[in-house]
Structure formats: C-alpha cells, structure tokens
Scaffold this active site. Structure first.
Site, PDB file in Angstrom:
ATOM      1  N   ASN A   8      21.013  62.683  21.842  1.00 32.13           N
ATOM      2  CA  ASN A   8      19.577  62.417  21.821  1.00 32.13           C
ATOM      3  C   ASN A   8      19.070  62.431  23.256  1.00 32.13           C
ATOM      4  O   ASN A   8      19.280  61.480  24.005  1.00 32.13           O
ATOM      5  CB  ASN A   8      19.300  61.061  21.163  1.00 32.13           C
ATOM      6  CG  ASN A   8      17.814  60.736  21.126  1.00 32.13           C
ATOM      7  OD1 ASN A   8      16.968  61.606  21.340  1.00 32.13           O
ATOM      8  ND2 ASN A   8      17.494  59.485  20.857  1.00 32.13           N
ATOM      9  N   TRP A   9      18.416  63.525  23.618  1.00 31.17           N
ATOM     10  CA  TRP A   9      17.950  63.678  25.000  1.00 31.17           C
ATOM     11  C   TRP A   9      16.652  62.928  25.268  1.00 31.17           C
ATOM     12  O   TRP A   9      16.187  62.872  26.401  1.00 31.17           O
ATOM     13  CB  TRP A   9      17.785  65.160  25.335  1.00 31.17           C
ATOM     14  CG  TRP A   9      19.084  65.910  25.367  1.00 31.17           C
ATOM     15  CD1 TRP A   9      20.341  65.373  25.404  1.00 31.17           C
ATOM     16  CD2 TRP A   9      19.274  67.334  25.372  1.00 31.17           C
ATOM     17  NE1 TRP A   9      21.293  66.358  25.431  1.00 31.17           N
ATOM     18  CE2 TRP A   9      20.665  67.582  25.404  1.00 31.17           C
ATOM     19  CE3 TRP A   9      18.408  68.423  25.331  1.00 31.17           C
ATOM     20  CZ2 TRP A   9      21.203  68.868  25.417  1.00 31.17           C
ATOM     21  CZ3 TRP A   9      18.943  69.709  25.338  1.00 31.17           C
ATOM     22  CH2 TRP A   9      20.320  69.929  25.384  1.00 31.17           C
ATOM     23  N   LYS A  10      16.038  62.410  24.224  1.00 26.74           N
ATOM     24  CA  LYS A  10      14.803  61.624  24.349  1.00 26.74           C
ATOM     25  C   LYS A  10      13.751  62.419  25.141  1.00 26.74           C
ATOM     26  O   LYS A  10      13.667  63.634  24.994  1.00 26.74           O
ATOM     27  CB  LYS A  10      15.118  60.255  24.957  1.00 26.74           C
ATOM     28  CG  LYS A  10      16.195  59.505  24.174  1.00 26.74           C
ATOM     29  CD  LYS A  10      16.399  58.081  24.629  1.00 26.74           C
ATOM     30  CE  LYS A  10      17.492  57.425  23.802  1.00 26.74           C
ATOM     31  NZ  LYS A  10      17.669  55.996  24.133  1.00 26.74           N
ATOM     32  N   HIS A  93      14.264  55.984  14.852  1.00 26.75           N
ATOM     33  CA  HIS A  93      14.957  55.491  16.044  1.00 26.75           C
ATOM     34  C   HIS A  93      14.299  54.197  16.507  1.00 26.75           C
ATOM     35  O   HIS A  93      13.090  54.006  16.366  1.00 26.75           O
ATOM     36  CB  HIS A  93      14.909  56.549  17.151  1.00 26.75           C
ATOM     37  CG  HIS A  93      15.787  56.236  18.317  1.00 26.75           C
ATOM     38  ND1 HIS A  93      15.399  55.376  19.326  1.00 26.75           N
ATOM     39  CD2 HIS A  93      17.039  56.657  18.642  1.00 26.75           C
ATOM     40  CE1 HIS A  93      16.380  55.288  20.215  1.00 26.75           C
ATOM     41  NE2 HIS A  93      17.377  56.042  19.824  1.00 26.75           N
ATOM     42  N   GLU A 165      22.441  51.575  15.286  1.00 31.38           N
ATOM     43  CA  GLU A 165      22.205  51.402  16.715  1.00 31.38           C
ATOM     44  C   GLU A 165      21.671  49.997  16.981  1.00 31.38           C
ATOM     45  O   GLU A 165      20.487  49.744  16.793  1.00 31.38           O
ATOM     46  CB  GLU A 165      21.232  52.464  17.234  1.00 31.38           C
ATOM     47  CG  GLU A 165      20.045  52.764  16.308  1.00 31.38           C
ATOM     48  CD  GLU A 165      18.926  53.494  17.009  1.00 31.38           C
ATOM     49  OE1 GLU A 165      19.210  54.244  17.945  1.00 31.38           O
ATOM     50  OE2 GLU A 165      17.761  53.288  16.621  1.00 31.38           O
ATOM     51  N   GLY A 171      20.583  51.826  25.871  1.00 31.75           N
ATOM     52  CA  GLY A 171      20.091  52.011  27.229  1.00 31.75           C
ATOM     53  C   GLY A 171      20.299  50.817  28.135  1.00 31.75           C
ATOM     54  O   GLY A 171      19.787  50.774  29.251  1.00 31.75           O
ATOM     55  N   SER A 210      24.905  52.817  23.927  1.00 31.66           N
ATOM     56  CA  SER A 210      25.713  52.880  25.154  1.00 31.66           C
ATOM     57  C   SER A 210      27.107  53.454  24.904  1.00 31.66           C
ATOM     58  O   SER A 210      28.092  53.036  25.522  1.00 31.66           O
ATOM     59  CB  SER A 210      25.810  51.492  25.809  1.00 31.66           C
ATOM     60  OG  SER A 210      24.529  51.051  26.220  1.00 31.66           O
ATOM     61  N   GLY A 231      22.918  58.744  23.867  1.00 31.23           N
ATOM     62  CA  GLY A 231      21.690  58.881  24.644  1.00 31.23           C
ATOM     63  C   GLY A 231      21.970  59.327  26.064  1.00 31.23           C
ATOM     64  O   GLY A 231      22.202  60.501  26.336  1.00 31.23           O
ATOM     65  N   GLY A 232      21.976  58.373  26.996  1.00 34.68           N
ATOM     66  CA  GLY A 232      22.118  58.693  28.418  1.00 34.68           C
ATOM     67  C   GLY A 232      23.324  59.538  28.756  1.00 34.68           C
ATOM     68  O   GLY A 232      23.246  60.459  29.582  1.00 34.68           O
TER      69      GLY A 232
END
Length: 253
Positions: A8-10, A93, A165, A171, A210, A231-232
């Site tokens: 998920n590049w957001k 999300h 999640e 994050g 995370s 994510g990150g």
C-alpha cells in the site's frame, strides 16, 4: 495456502520513484503458486504501474465511491476500476475510517459494488489502542464485519480478503506481538466459521501494521496469517522484495 503480499503506497511517490519501484519489484523471483503480489499506488499512477509491472503482479486502487456514475466530482466508481484493468481494491483502511469518517455502512456499500466483479476486495478491519486496552477488541472487530457477514452469500464472501490492521501499529513502528496477531486472526476466523466452516478455513486473512523485512518471517509463519499488507516498507523495492522472499521460503518449507 498461497501467501498474499500487498504493497500500500498510500499518497506517496512520483513518476520517477514509481518507475524505480516497479523496476525493482519486477526483478524479484518467486513461485506464483506459493506467493501472490499486489500493489496499490495512488490512483493517478495506476495505469503507469500496470504497464510497468509483470502481468503476474496484481494492481489495485486504494479507494472507490459507492455511487455508480454521475455528478460526484473527484470520485472513482467500481465500473471505472474494472475498466482500467485493476485486480484489487482496498476498502475500509483505517486511515479512510479515521481521517475521512468512513463508517461500517460505507465499507459495506463499497464492497457491495464490486463483489460480483472480477476485482478482489481487501477489507481492512482493526482496533484502536483504547479498544484493545479496554477489552473491546472482539466487539469492535465483530461490529466492523457484521454487515458483511450478514448480507453477503458464502460464495461472495469467498472472494474477500480480510486485512487485520491494529490502528495503533500502523505507521508507528510498533508491532503487535506474535501472540496478539495469532489470537486476533483466530478470532476473525471464528467469526467466519459461524457463517461457514469451509469459508473460515479457506479465506485469506492478512496482517498489516509495521510489517517489514526484519519481522516478516516470524509474522508470516504464524498459522493463521495468510500474507501481509505492507505500508512504509513497501516504498523500498529492496525491503519489499525481501518480504516476498521470506514468504516464498515459508511456503516452500
């Protein structure tokens, strides 16, 4: 069961960085019978990403509206999603729920728009830290899933991927313990079992919060974890590819 590893590049990236990411991800070697990959770029880059990644890598959108067509400036419909060749859709999300006040009803309405299409819906659920500390975890998750479980057929539910999640781990760098992840995934599966035992056994439940290369092996090895929503760590091809490698090894052993 095949592991599903999703990025998920957001709201990150530009044409240059996304081209580099796609190039890097295209290099990773894995057995498609053991691992499936999907990426969720910002909507303006979806066509670029589809053209730059191998066909075996799925591409999805991070959000849609529950309206079909018409005067809804800035919105994207399920029909449009299918038209541009997307394979997946993120729904509900935690950032959509908290920042844009999306309700469980909104989540269900969006899911209902695509459940009979070729697109795979990824429904996100999760609790806040207050929910967990006050003993409301099970109540919150059951409520988030209630409309879906009560209104979709077993055949429709079988198309859904559930992403657990914990909001407090997204994050933040904080990761739920292995015991917490396992117990929560087992609880989600028990809710599904009340609808249909076979459904509960076969549906994919992935973890997001995370998840990164250094903890991927431990998390993805848990018996009730069928993949990850990253994510990150997915914004660096080297790290995302390592997560894919770990998933591939786990499914090979």
């Amino acid at each position: 069961m095949q592991k599903l590893i999703m990025a998920n590049w957001k709201m990150n990236g530009n044409s240059t960085s996304i081209k580099e990411l796609c190039s890097g991800i295209s290099q990773v070697q894995y057995d498609t019978s053991r691992v499936a990959i999907a990426v969720f770029p910002s909507s303006v880059y979806v066509k670029e990403v589809i053209s730059q990644l191998p066909e075996k890598v799925g591409v999805g959108l991070q959000n849609i509206t529950f309206y079909d067509d018409g005067a809804y400036t800035g919105e994207i419909s399920a029909r449009m999603l299918e038209d541009i060749g997307c394979d997946y859709l993120l729904i509900g999300h935690s950032e959509r729920r908290s920042l844009f006040a999306e309700s469980d009803e909104d989540v269900f309405k969006k899911l209902n728009k695509i459940i009979d299409t070729t697109i795979t819906p990824v429904v996100c659920i999760g609790e806040s830290l207050d929910d967990r500390q006050s003993g409301k975890l099970k109540q919150v998750l059951a409520t988030q899933l209630s409309l879906i479980l009560e209104n979709l057929s077993v055949e429709q539910l079988a198309k859904v991927v559930i992403a657990y999640e914990p909001v407090w781990a997204i994050g933040t760098g904080v990761v739920a313990s292995l015991e917490q992840i396992q117990e929560t995934h087992q609880f989600i599966r028990s809710l599904l079992a009340k609808v249909d035992e076979k459904l509960a056994k076969n549906i994919k439940i992935v973890y997001g919060g995370s998840l990164k290369a250094e903890n991927a092996k431990d998390i993805l090895s848990l018996p009730n974890v069928d993949g990850g929503l990253i994510g990150g760590a997915s914004l660096k091809a080297v790290e995302f590819n390592e997560i894919i490698n770990q998933a591939n090894k786990i499914c090979t052993e």
